[in-house]
Scaffold this motif. Structure first.
Motif, PDB file in Angstrom:
ATOM      1  N   MET A  65      -5.477  -1.895   2.582  1.00  8.76           N
ATOM      2  CA  MET A  65      -5.625  -1.361   1.233  1.00  8.76           C
ATOM      3  C   MET A  65      -6.576  -0.170   1.132  1.00  8.76           C
ATOM      4  O   MET A  65      -6.413   0.696   0.275  1.00  8.76           O
ATOM      5  N   GLY A  66      -7.581  -0.123   1.973  1.00  6.84           N
ATOM      6  CA  GLY A  66      -8.528   0.981   1.901  1.00  6.84           C
ATOM      7  C   GLY A  66      -9.134   1.125   0.516  1.00  6.84           C
ATOM      8  O   GLY A  66      -9.562   0.150  -0.110  1.00  6.84           O
ATOM      9  N   SER A  67      -9.139   2.333   0.000  1.00  9.98           N
ATOM     10  CA  SER A  67      -9.777   2.609  -1.290  1.00  9.98           C
ATOM     11  C   SER A  67      -9.000   2.040  -2.483  1.00  9.98           C
ATOM     12  O   SER A  67      -9.513   2.034  -3.601  1.00  9.98           O
ATOM     13  N   ARG A  68      -7.780   1.565  -2.258  1.00 11.80           N
ATOM     14  CA  ARG A  68      -7.017   0.954  -3.355  1.00 11.80           C
ATOM     15  C   ARG A  68      -7.586  -0.413  -3.740  1.00 11.80           C
ATOM     16  O   ARG A  68      -7.338  -0.911  -4.831  1.00 11.80           O
ATOM     17  N   ALA A  72       0.827  -1.203   0.000  1.00  7.66           N
ATOM     18  CA  ALA A  72       0.000   0.000   0.000  1.00  7.66           C
ATOM     19  C   ALA A  72       0.866   1.259   0.000  1.00  7.66           C
ATOM     20  O   ALA A  72       0.546   2.250  -0.669  1.00  7.66           O
ATOM     21  N   LEU A  73       1.969   1.211   0.727  1.00  5.69           N
ATOM     22  CA  LEU A  73       2.877   2.352   0.784  1.00  5.69           C
ATOM     23  C   LEU A  73       3.489   2.606  -0.591  1.00  5.69           C
ATOM     24  O   LEU A  73       3.582   3.760  -1.043  1.00  5.69           O
ATOM     25  N   TRP A  74       3.907   1.533  -1.255  1.00  7.74           N
ATOM     26  CA  TRP A  74       4.459   1.685  -2.615  1.00  7.74           C
ATOM     27  C   TRP A  74       3.398   2.263  -3.542  1.00  7.74           C
ATOM     28  O   TRP A  74       3.683   3.141  -4.366  1.00  7.74           O
ATOM     29  N   SER A  75       2.170   1.795  -3.410  1.00  2.20           N
ATOM     30  CA  SER A  75       1.075   2.303  -4.234  1.00  2.20           C
ATOM     31  C   SER A  75       0.858   3.797  -3.999  1.00  2.20           C
ATOM     32  O   SER A  75       0.624   4.565  -4.944  1.00  2.20           O
ATOM     33  N   ASP A  76       0.945   4.229  -2.754  1.00  5.23           N
ATOM     34  CA  ASP A  76       0.813   5.652  -2.433  1.00  5.23           C
ATOM     35  C   ASP A  76       1.860   6.487  -3.159  1.00  5.23           C
ATOM     36  O   ASP A  76       1.577   7.598  -3.616  1.00  5.23           O
TER      37      ASP A  76
END
Length: 386
Positions: free
Chosen positions: A233-236, A185-189
C-alpha cells in the motif's frame, strides 16, 4: 471298516488345503478394494489441488493484464476519473465515520466444485450449500463501486493465502493475499480520487489439519501481515497512527462522536485495514513490542478495548451498535448472514447507521431465484449515514 478310515482322513484334510487359496482370494479382493480407494482418494485430492492451482493461475493472468492497462494510462486519464459510487450526500466535508458503504462478505469467494461440495457435506452436512455464492475479482468489484471488502487470511509461516476452508473450499479470486493487495493498490493508482476503501481481515485458524503447512496466527504473523500491507500500500495506507494524534489511546482519539476521524476529502485515495473481532487475534497482535497504534491494521472489539475503534457485529439488531457509533467507532453489520435473505433484515441493517453494511449479494450479483441484493435507495453504494 479298514478301507473306510483313509477315506475319512482324506476328506478331513481337503478343507485345510482349500484355506490358503480362500485366504489368498480374500487378500486379493481386499487389496483391489484398497487400491481402488487409494486411487479414488488421490484423484479427489488431485482435483482439489488443480482447483487451487487454477485460481492461482487466473489471479496471475488478471494481474498481468491489469498492470498493462494501468501502465498505458496517462496522468490526465487518472485525474479525469470521477468517483460515482456515492449519492449526492457524500461530500468531501463529511467525516469518515459519517460515511456509510456497502461491503461484500468473503469478497474473494468462488463456489466450491461439485466434488468439493459433496466432501464438505460429508464432513458438515448442509455447509456445501452455504458456500454456493461467488464474487467478481476485486478489481471488478471496485469498478462497480464496492468500497469495503472482507478477506479470510491464513498463515503458513512464510506467506499468507486466502481461502474459506483449506483444500476443500480453496477456490478464490485472490489465493495469493500479497498479490491481491497489489491488485487493490493498482486500482487505486488508476483511480486516485476514490472514496476510502476499508478491508476487514479475518485471521483464520480453523481446519488447519487439512493443510499441514498452516500455522496459528500469532505475534509473528501480525508482524508479517503488517509488513505485507505496508509494502503493497505504501503511502495509500491509512493506519492507526493517522488517527491517534496526541490522544492517550485510539478510543480516546475518536471519542465525542468521532472527532479524531479525518474528512472524506482527506481520505480519498486511502486504504485502511481492520481485523474481524477476535480476542485471540487481538491478544496475539499485542504480545510483541509493537503498540496497537503502530500497527498497519486496526483492532476491533465489542467490549470497549482502548486499542480498538472498530466493532464487528453480525446482528443488525444488536442494541450495542448505537453506543458504538456514539463513541466514534466504525461498526460493521451484516444484511444477510448465512445466505438467509429478507428485505426486512436488509432494511434494518441499512437503518442502523453502521458505516459498513456487509452482504453476499451486491447489485451486480443478486441472489439466484429471488433477485435479492443490497444497495442504498437510489442505487448508490455509499451515502452519508449519520
Amino acid at each position: 471298516m479298514a478301507d473306510a478310515t483313509p477315506e475319512i482322513a482324506t476328506d478331513a484334510a481337503a478343507p485345510a488345503k482349500k484355506r490358503p487359496r480362500v485366504l489368498r482370494r480374500i487378500l486379493i479382493v481386499a487389496g483391489s478394494v484398497i487400491g481402488v480407494l487409494v486411487v479414488a482418494v488421490a484423484a479427489i485430492l488431485g482435483s482439489f489441488f488443480v482447483a487451487g492451482w487454477q485460481s492461482e493461475r487466473e489471479q496471475l493472468d488478471r494481474f498481468a493484464a491489469r498492470s498493462a492497462e494501468v501502465a498505458a494510462l496517462s496522468q490526465a486519464d487518472r485525474d479525469a476519473w470521477v468517483e460515482t459510487s456515492g449519492d449526492p450526500t457524500v461530500t468531501d466535508e463529511l467525516a469518515y465515520n459519517e460515511l456509510q458503504v456497502i461491503a461484500t462478505h468473503n469478497s474473494y469467494a468462488l463456489p466450491p466444485t461439485w466434488l468439493q461440495t459433496q466432501v464438505i457435506d460429508l464432513v458438515e452436512p448442509g455447509q456445501g450449500a452455504a458456500l454456493q455464492y461467488s464474487h467478481a475479482p476485486l478489481w471488478d468489484q471496485l469498478d462497480e463501486g464496492i468500497r469495503s471488502m472482507e478477506i479470510d487470511v491464513r498463515w503458513n509461516g512464510e506467506a499468507f493465502s486466502v481461502s474459506h476452508v483449506p483444500l476443500v473450499a480453496n477456490r478464490s479470486t485472490m489465493p495469493d493475499f500479497a498479490l491481491g493487495l497489489r491488485e487493490i493498490a493498482l486500482w487505486s493508482d488508476a483511480h486516485p480520487a476514490h472514496l476510502p476503501i476499508s478491508i476487514m481481515i479475518e485471521a483464520k485458524n480453523d481446519y488447519m489439519f487439512l493443510d499441514p503447512a498452516l500455522k496459528a496466527f500469532d505475534a509473528g504473523a501480525c508482524d508479517a501481515l503488517d509488513a505485507v500491507i505496508v509494502d503493497a500500500m505504501g503511502s495509500r495506507l491509512f493506519a492507526p497512527a493517522d488517527v491517534l494524534g496526541d490522544a492517550p489511546n485510539l478510543r480516546a482519539a475518536v471519542a465525542d462522536g468521532g472527532a479524531g476521524w479525518p474528512s472524506v476529502g482527506d481520505m480519498r485515495g486511502r486504504v485502511l485495514f481492520f481485523y474481524a473481532d477476535s480476542e485471540g487475534t487481538r491478544e496475539a497482535c499485542s504480545e510483541g513490542e509493537v503498540e496497537a497504534s503502530d500497527r498497519a491494521v486496526f483492532a476491533s472489539s465489542r467490549t470497549g478495548v482502548d486499542s480498538a475503534v472498530f466493532a464487528v457485529r453480525d446482528d443488525p439488531r444488536d442494541a450495542a451498535t448505537a453506543a458504538d457509533l456514539a463513541a466514534g467507532m466504525i461498526v460493521r453489520v451484516r444484511a444477510d448472514a448465512d445466505l438467509a435473505t429478507s428485505e426486512e433484515e436488509r432494511d434494518v441493517a441499512l437503518a442502523t447507521g453502521a458505516q459498513i453494511v456487509s452482504t453476499d449479494f451486491p447489485p451486480s450479483e443478486p441472489q439466484a431465484g429471488t433477485g435479492y441484493f443490497v444497495e442504498f435507495p437510489g442505487g448508490a453504494l455509499a451515502r452519508a449515514g449519520r
